[in-house]
Design an enzyme around this catalytic site. Structure first.
Site, PDB file in Angstrom:
ATOM      1  N   LYS A 204       0.833  -1.213   0.000  1.00 45.14           N
ATOM      2  CA  LYS A 204       0.000   0.000   0.000  1.00 45.14           C
ATOM      3  C   LYS A 204       0.862   1.256   0.000  1.00 45.14           C
ATOM      4  O   LYS A 204       0.588   2.199  -0.736  1.00 45.14           O
ATOM      5  CB  LYS A 204      -0.909   0.044   1.242  1.00 45.14           C
ATOM      6  CG  LYS A 204      -1.860  -1.118   1.371  1.00 45.14           C
ATOM      7  CD  LYS A 204      -2.863  -0.901   2.498  1.00 45.14           C
ATOM      8  CE  LYS A 204      -2.254  -0.775   3.879  1.00 45.14           C
ATOM      9  NZ  LYS A 204      -1.578  -1.995   4.374  1.00 45.14           N
TER      10      LYS A 204
ATOM     11  N   ARG B 196      -9.582   1.535   8.781  1.00 39.09           N
ATOM     12  CA  ARG B 196      -9.216   0.178   9.185  1.00 39.09           C
ATOM     13  C   ARG B 196     -10.327  -0.513   9.951  1.00 39.09           C
ATOM     14  O   ARG B 196     -10.178  -1.672  10.330  1.00 39.09           O
ATOM     15  CB  ARG B 196      -7.992   0.250  10.087  1.00 39.09           C
ATOM     16  CG  ARG B 196      -6.684  -0.163   9.393  1.00 39.09           C
ATOM     17  CD  ARG B 196      -5.612   0.049  10.420  1.00 39.09           C
ATOM     18  NE  ARG B 196      -4.420  -0.693  10.257  1.00 39.09           N
ATOM     19  CZ  ARG B 196      -3.274  -0.172   9.815  1.00 39.09           C
ATOM     20  NH1 ARG B 196      -3.223   1.064   9.368  1.00 39.09           N
ATOM     21  NH2 ARG B 196      -2.197  -0.902   9.801  1.00 39.09           N
TER      22      ARG B 196
ATOM     23  N   ARG C 141      11.356  -5.353   4.945  1.00 37.16           N
ATOM     24  CA  ARG C 141      11.091  -3.945   4.628  1.00 37.16           C
ATOM     25  C   ARG C 141      12.031  -3.004   5.386  1.00 37.16           C
ATOM     26  O   ARG C 141      12.254  -3.157   6.582  1.00 37.16           O
ATOM     27  CB  ARG C 141       9.639  -3.625   4.988  1.00 37.16           C
ATOM     28  CG  ARG C 141       9.274  -2.182   4.770  1.00 37.16           C
ATOM     29  CD  ARG C 141       7.806  -1.996   4.635  1.00 37.16           C
ATOM     30  NE  ARG C 141       7.079  -2.199   5.886  1.00 37.16           N
ATOM     31  CZ  ARG C 141       5.768  -1.991   6.001  1.00 37.16           C
ATOM     32  NH1 ARG C 141       5.059  -1.625   4.955  1.00 37.16           N
ATOM     33  NH2 ARG C 141       5.161  -2.179   7.156  1.00 37.16           N
TER      34      ARG C 141
ATOM     35  N   ARG D 165      11.210  -0.994  10.983  1.00 36.69           N
ATOM     36  CA  ARG D 165      10.165  -0.702  11.958  1.00 36.69           C
ATOM     37  C   ARG D 165      10.109  -1.761  13.052  1.00 36.69           C
ATOM     38  O   ARG D 165      10.181  -2.950  12.769  1.00 36.69           O
ATOM     39  CB  ARG D 165       8.798  -0.636  11.258  1.00 36.69           C
ATOM     40  CG  ARG D 165       8.503   0.712  10.670  1.00 36.69           C
ATOM     41  CD  ARG D 165       7.254   0.703   9.843  1.00 36.69           C
ATOM     42  NE  ARG D 165       6.092   0.083  10.504  1.00 36.69           N
ATOM     43  CZ  ARG D 165       4.886   0.070   9.960  1.00 36.69           C
ATOM     44  NH1 ARG D 165       4.673   0.621   8.784  1.00 36.69           N
ATOM     45  NH2 ARG D 165       3.876  -0.498  10.596  1.00 36.69           N
TER      46      ARG D 165
ATOM     47  N   ARG E 233      -0.597  -8.212  13.955  1.00 31.34           N
ATOM     48  CA  ARG E 233      -1.077  -7.199  12.991  1.00 31.34           C
ATOM     49  C   ARG E 233      -1.967  -7.855  11.933  1.00 31.34           C
ATOM     50  O   ARG E 233      -2.981  -7.292  11.533  1.00 31.34           O
ATOM     51  CB  ARG E 233       0.112  -6.493  12.327  1.00 31.34           C
ATOM     52  CG  ARG E 233       0.873  -5.608  13.318  1.00 31.34           C
ATOM     53  CD  ARG E 233       2.190  -5.146  12.756  1.00 31.34           C
ATOM     54  NE  ARG E 233       2.048  -4.264  11.621  1.00 31.34           N
ATOM     55  CZ  ARG E 233       3.007  -4.072  10.706  1.00 31.34           C
ATOM     56  NH1 ARG E 233       4.159  -4.710  10.799  1.00 31.34           N
ATOM     57  NH2 ARG E 233       2.812  -3.234   9.719  1.00 31.34           N
TER      58      ARG E 233
HETATM   59  P1  AMP Z   1       0.767   1.016   9.524  1.00 31.86           P
HETATM   60  O1  AMP Z   1       1.977   1.852   9.315  1.00 31.86           O
HETATM   61  O2  AMP Z   1      -0.368   1.414   8.623  1.00 31.86           O
HETATM   62  O3  AMP Z   1       1.055  -0.463   9.428  1.00 31.86           O
HETATM   63  O4  AMP Z   1       0.256   1.293  11.015  1.00 31.86           O
HETATM   64  C1  AMP Z   1       1.074   1.005  12.138  1.00 31.86           C
HETATM   65  C2  AMP Z   1       0.223   0.956  13.400  1.00 31.86           C
HETATM   66  O5  AMP Z   1      -0.399   2.227  13.620  1.00 31.86           O
HETATM   67  C3  AMP Z   1      -0.923  -0.026  13.359  1.00 31.86           C
HETATM   68  O6  AMP Z   1      -0.513  -1.355  13.695  1.00 31.86           O
HETATM   69  C4  AMP Z   1      -1.871   0.572  14.383  1.00 31.86           C
HETATM   70  O7  AMP Z   1      -1.415   0.336  15.710  1.00 31.86           O
HETATM   71  C5  AMP Z   1      -1.710   2.071  14.121  1.00 31.86           C
HETATM   72  N1  AMP Z   1      -2.673   2.551  13.090  1.00 31.86           N
HETATM   73  C6  AMP Z   1      -2.361   3.058  11.872  1.00 31.86           C
HETATM   74  N2  AMP Z   1      -3.465   3.397  11.194  1.00 31.86           N
HETATM   75  C7  AMP Z   1      -4.515   3.097  12.004  1.00 31.86           C
HETATM   76  C8  AMP Z   1      -5.930   3.207  11.864  1.00 31.86           C
HETATM   77  N3  AMP Z   1      -6.499   3.690  10.748  1.00 31.86           N
HETATM   78  N4  AMP Z   1      -6.696   2.800  12.909  1.00 31.86           N
HETATM   79  C9  AMP Z   1      -6.161   2.311  14.037  1.00 31.86           C
HETATM   80  N5  AMP Z   1      -4.842   2.160  14.223  1.00 31.86           N
HETATM   81  C10 AMP Z   1      -4.012   2.556  13.220  1.00 31.86           C
END
Ligand code: AMP
Length: 234
Positions: free
Chosen positions: A31, A106, A145, A178, A189
């Site tokens: 994404k 999400r 990554r 990360r 996740r």
């Molecule tokens: P990502 O970088 O999109 O994988 O997001 C990393 C972490 O941020 C996720 O595992 C959640 O803990 C939090 N997070 C990011 N976007 C959201 C969202 N839209 N709703 C809830 N938690 C989020």
């Protein structure tokens, strides 16, 4: 990010269109890479709620302090916190042409709230790109990554390594692994995705705004497919 100055330079789109593009798919489905490319091509900001949270964690804000433990466990941050942050972000002037969301919405309540925000702020049409990928490919993508600290450029030590170990090809900045891209957290996740986010596939499909994208191939081939879909819809 290159900001286009007219519709042709922006790669198409009718004048006055405020596109709401949503990248939907599990962690590791590409994404971020595709959102970055769409943003450059169409002259819209790439909005990653994950990046917004990481930035807040880095700065030690109150929002960051709330989000940090949840992120470390691979759990979602509560909807009300995410939504306040998102509504403020999409009202900024750089969203004049629209936006590309990566990692948002999400949950179903987030999707419903985004619908209201789009109606209020005249974002239309909504285009949901659903990244379809086999489960087995995700762990390799996530553990491999690496992300550049300055510009967010994305690499993979197995499939798309940088020319110099640990450094970004584009801006020489340090590449980050990360903390949640480790096998210990990835399983949680993916579980959160299956339970809370996957239902959005049916939600958007029922509204006729979702297109499946084969996300198993090379990033450039996926980008071609994605640009084709957006050219048709915008
Ligand atoms: P990502 O970088 O999109 O994988 O997001 C990393 C972490 O941020 C996720 O595992 C959640 O803990 C939090 N997070 C990011 N976007 C959201 C969202 N839209 N709703 C809830 N938690 C989020």
């Amino acid at each position: 990010m290159a900001v286009a100055t007219d519709d042709r330079a922006a790669g198409g789109g009718r004048a006055g269109t405020r596109l709401a593009v949503i990248l939907l798919g599990p962690p590791g489905s590409g994404k971020g890479t595709q959102a970055q490319r769409i943003a450059e091509r169409f002259g819209m900001p790439h909005l990653s709620t994950g990046d917004m949270f990481r930035e807040n964690v880095g700065r030690g804000t109150e929002l960051g302090r709330k989000a940090k433990p949840l992120m470390e466990r691979g759990e979602l941050v509560p909807d009300e916190i995410v939504l306040a942050m998102v509504e403020e972000r999409v009202s900024r002037p750089d969203c004049d042409r629209g936006f590309v969301f990566d990692g948002f919405p999400r949950t179903l309540p987030q999707a419903e709230a985004l619908k209201l925000i789009c109606a209020r702020q005249s974002f239309h049409p909504t285009v949901v790109l659903h990244m379809v990928i086999e489960r087995g490919a995700l762990v390799r993508r996530l553990t491999g990554r690496r992300i550049c600290k300055a510009g967010g450029h994305i690499y993979n030590v197995y499939d798309r390594p940088p020319k110099r170990d640990g450094l970004c090809d584009v801006d020489d900045s340090k590449l980050i692994h990360r903390a949640d891209d480790t096998e210990a957290v990835i399983g949680d996740r993916l579980t959160a995705y299956d339970r809370q986010t996957r239902p959005l596939v049916d939600y958007y499909r029922a509204q006729g705004v979702l297109t499946d994208v084969d996300a198993m191939g090379a990033p450039d081939a996926i980008t071609q497919a994605v640009f084709g879909i957006l050219a048709e819809k915008s």
